[in-house]
Design an enzyme around this catalytic site. Sequence first.
Site, PDB file in Angstrom:
ATOM      1  N   ASN A  10       0.872  -1.180   0.000  1.00  0.00           N
ATOM      2  CA  ASN A  10       0.000   0.000   0.000  1.00  0.00           C
ATOM      3  C   ASN A  10       0.906   1.227   0.000  1.00  0.00           C
ATOM      4  O   ASN A  10       1.516   1.538   1.018  1.00  0.00           O
ATOM      5  CB  ASN A  10      -0.884  -0.060   1.263  1.00  0.00           C
ATOM      6  CG  ASN A  10      -1.724   1.186   1.437  1.00  0.00           C
ATOM      7  OD1 ASN A  10      -1.789   2.036   0.553  1.00  0.00           O
ATOM      8  ND2 ASN A  10      -2.382   1.277   2.590  1.00  0.00           N
ATOM      9  N   LYS A  12       0.066   4.269  -0.275  1.00  0.00           N
ATOM     10  CA  LYS A  12      -0.568   5.442   0.356  1.00  0.00           C
ATOM     11  C   LYS A  12      -0.338   6.687  -0.502  1.00  0.00           C
ATOM     12  O   LYS A  12      -0.308   6.578  -1.728  1.00  0.00           O
ATOM     13  CB  LYS A  12      -0.068   5.591   1.799  1.00  0.00           C
ATOM     14  CG  LYS A  12      -0.238   4.297   2.595  1.00  0.00           C
ATOM     15  CD  LYS A  12      -0.036   4.456   4.072  1.00  0.00           C
ATOM     16  CE  LYS A  12      -0.214   3.104   4.750  1.00  0.00           C
ATOM     17  NZ  LYS A  12      -0.101   3.186   6.208  1.00  0.00           N
ATOM     18  N   HIS A  96      -9.542   1.006   4.998  1.00  0.00           N
ATOM     19  CA  HIS A  96      -8.258   1.166   5.697  1.00  0.00           C
ATOM     20  C   HIS A  96      -8.453   2.070   6.907  1.00  0.00           C
ATOM     21  O   HIS A  96      -9.249   3.012   6.867  1.00  0.00           O
ATOM     22  CB  HIS A  96      -7.219   1.759   4.743  1.00  0.00           C
ATOM     23  CG  HIS A  96      -5.837   1.737   5.300  1.00  0.00           C
ATOM     24  ND1 HIS A  96      -5.400   2.692   6.183  1.00  0.00           N
ATOM     25  CD2 HIS A  96      -4.821   0.853   5.145  1.00  0.00           C
ATOM     26  CE1 HIS A  96      -4.148   2.405   6.533  1.00  0.00           C
ATOM     27  NE2 HIS A  96      -3.781   1.297   5.919  1.00  0.00           N
ATOM     28  N   GLU A  98      -6.786   4.436   8.033  1.00  0.00           N
ATOM     29  CA  GLU A  98      -6.579   5.878   7.775  1.00  0.00           C
ATOM     30  C   GLU A  98      -7.831   6.492   7.154  1.00  0.00           C
ATOM     31  O   GLU A  98      -8.137   7.659   7.392  1.00  0.00           O
ATOM     32  CB  GLU A  98      -5.335   6.079   6.895  1.00  0.00           C
ATOM     33  CG  GLU A  98      -4.062   5.843   7.706  1.00  0.00           C
ATOM     34  CD  GLU A  98      -2.889   5.301   6.917  1.00  0.00           C
ATOM     35  OE1 GLU A  98      -2.876   5.380   5.678  1.00  0.00           O
ATOM     36  OE2 GLU A  98      -1.949   4.768   7.564  1.00  0.00           O
ATOM     37  N   GLU A 168      -5.315  -5.112  10.547  1.00  0.00           N
ATOM     38  CA  GLU A 168      -4.276  -4.109  10.752  1.00  0.00           C
ATOM     39  C   GLU A 168      -4.537  -3.379  12.067  1.00  0.00           C
ATOM     40  O   GLU A 168      -5.340  -2.442  12.104  1.00  0.00           O
ATOM     41  CB  GLU A 168      -4.295  -3.095   9.600  1.00  0.00           C
ATOM     42  CG  GLU A 168      -4.020  -3.721   8.252  1.00  0.00           C
ATOM     43  CD  GLU A 168      -3.454  -2.700   7.288  1.00  0.00           C
ATOM     44  OE1 GLU A 168      -2.322  -2.891   6.843  1.00  0.00           O
ATOM     45  OE2 GLU A 168      -4.121  -1.693   7.016  1.00  0.00           O
ATOM     46  N   GLY A 174       2.598   2.037  10.764  1.00  0.00           N
ATOM     47  CA  GLY A 174       3.547   3.142  10.622  1.00  0.00           C
ATOM     48  C   GLY A 174       4.263   3.508  11.911  1.00  0.00           C
ATOM     49  O   GLY A 174       4.910   4.547  11.994  1.00  0.00           O
ATOM     50  N   SER A 214       3.534  -2.351  10.262  1.00  0.00           N
ATOM     51  CA  SER A 214       4.984  -2.407  10.450  1.00  0.00           C
ATOM     52  C   SER A 214       5.593  -3.765  10.070  1.00  0.00           C
ATOM     53  O   SER A 214       6.494  -4.250  10.741  1.00  0.00           O
ATOM     54  CB  SER A 214       5.359  -2.014  11.883  1.00  0.00           C
ATOM     55  OG  SER A 214       4.950  -0.683  12.146  1.00  0.00           O
TER      56      SER A 214
HETATM   57  P1  PGA Z   1       2.882   0.110   7.624  1.00  0.00           P
HETATM   58  O1  PGA Z   1       1.404   0.326   7.015  1.00  0.00           O
HETATM   59  O2  PGA Z   1       3.416  -1.146   7.009  1.00  0.00           O
HETATM   60  O3  PGA Z   1       3.632   1.320   7.198  1.00  0.00           O
HETATM   61  O4  PGA Z   1       2.724  -0.005   9.107  1.00  0.00           O
HETATM   62  C1  PGA Z   1       0.525  -0.747   6.822  1.00  0.00           C
HETATM   63  C2  PGA Z   1      -0.771  -0.270   6.222  1.00  0.00           C
HETATM   64  O5  PGA Z   1      -1.251   0.795   6.634  1.00  0.00           O
HETATM   65  O6  PGA Z   1      -1.367  -0.925   5.346  1.00  0.00           O
END
Ligand code: PGA
Length: 259
Positions: A10, A12, A96, A98, A168, A174, A214
């Site tokens: 992803n 983003k 997601h 976010e 997640e 992140g 992560s």
């Molecule tokens: P990350 O993000 O690997 O940077 O923690 C995962 C995601 O949001 O899909």
Amino acid sequence: MKKRPFVAGNWKMNMTAPLVRAWFEEWIRLSPGTEEAETIVCPPYTALGEAARRAAGTAVRLGGQNLHWEDSGAFTGEVSGPMLVDAGCRFVIIGHSERRQYFGETEATVQKRIAAALRAGLRPIVCVGETLAQREADRTLGVIQAQLEGGLAGFTPETIGGLIFAYEPVWAIGTGRTATPEQAQVVHRAIRDRLAQKIGNPAAGCVIILYGGSVKPANACDLFRKPDIDGFLVGGASLEAAAFGEIVKESIRSYKEVN
Ligand code: PGA
């Protein structure tokens, strides 16, 4: 038997066309050894054209990061399922954290987006996950269950069986703080059990459930070893073709070890 690893990146709100070009040049150089996994990247909309051109001739397939629930119309700034298909996508991320956190995504809109994706012929990757406060209040499984119930309301067992899920934990996205393989496995098992109640055991066993938060080359192997973790949704580490390739290779290594 474990399923063939499924690893999605992803990107983003990152990557412009020159960076996509460089990513794929590096990917092509490093990709031998990744063929045994299903590998997806989800670029931002503006980079889909370049990604589609570069991915042609590789095994990498494309996904969108979101879609609107209508197919077309007066929805300034939005992108629809048929548009993602036109741009070369086969998959789409839905719900997601976010989107839930910053853009008002709810169970009801997740449900409408899943329907739109299926109408367009896209395979949804439906995200669920708890916040740190919810985990600390011991509400993780309740939160996940509510997200599944709301998002999947009204779909037939056949439809649900074709979805991909991503667990997640919001506190792991992140942050560099990954769920331990044990913590992730507990939730993945709970998701599969919940799905089994809806669609039966054999069908639930075939559903792909990804872990995200992560994921790095260093933790992919141990996570993938867990029986209900079928692959990953990778954010930060997917921006580097080398790190993403290592995650794919670690998953394959673990897959071969277990099978
Ligand atoms: P990350 O993000 O690997 O940077 O923690 C995962 C995601 O949001 O899909």
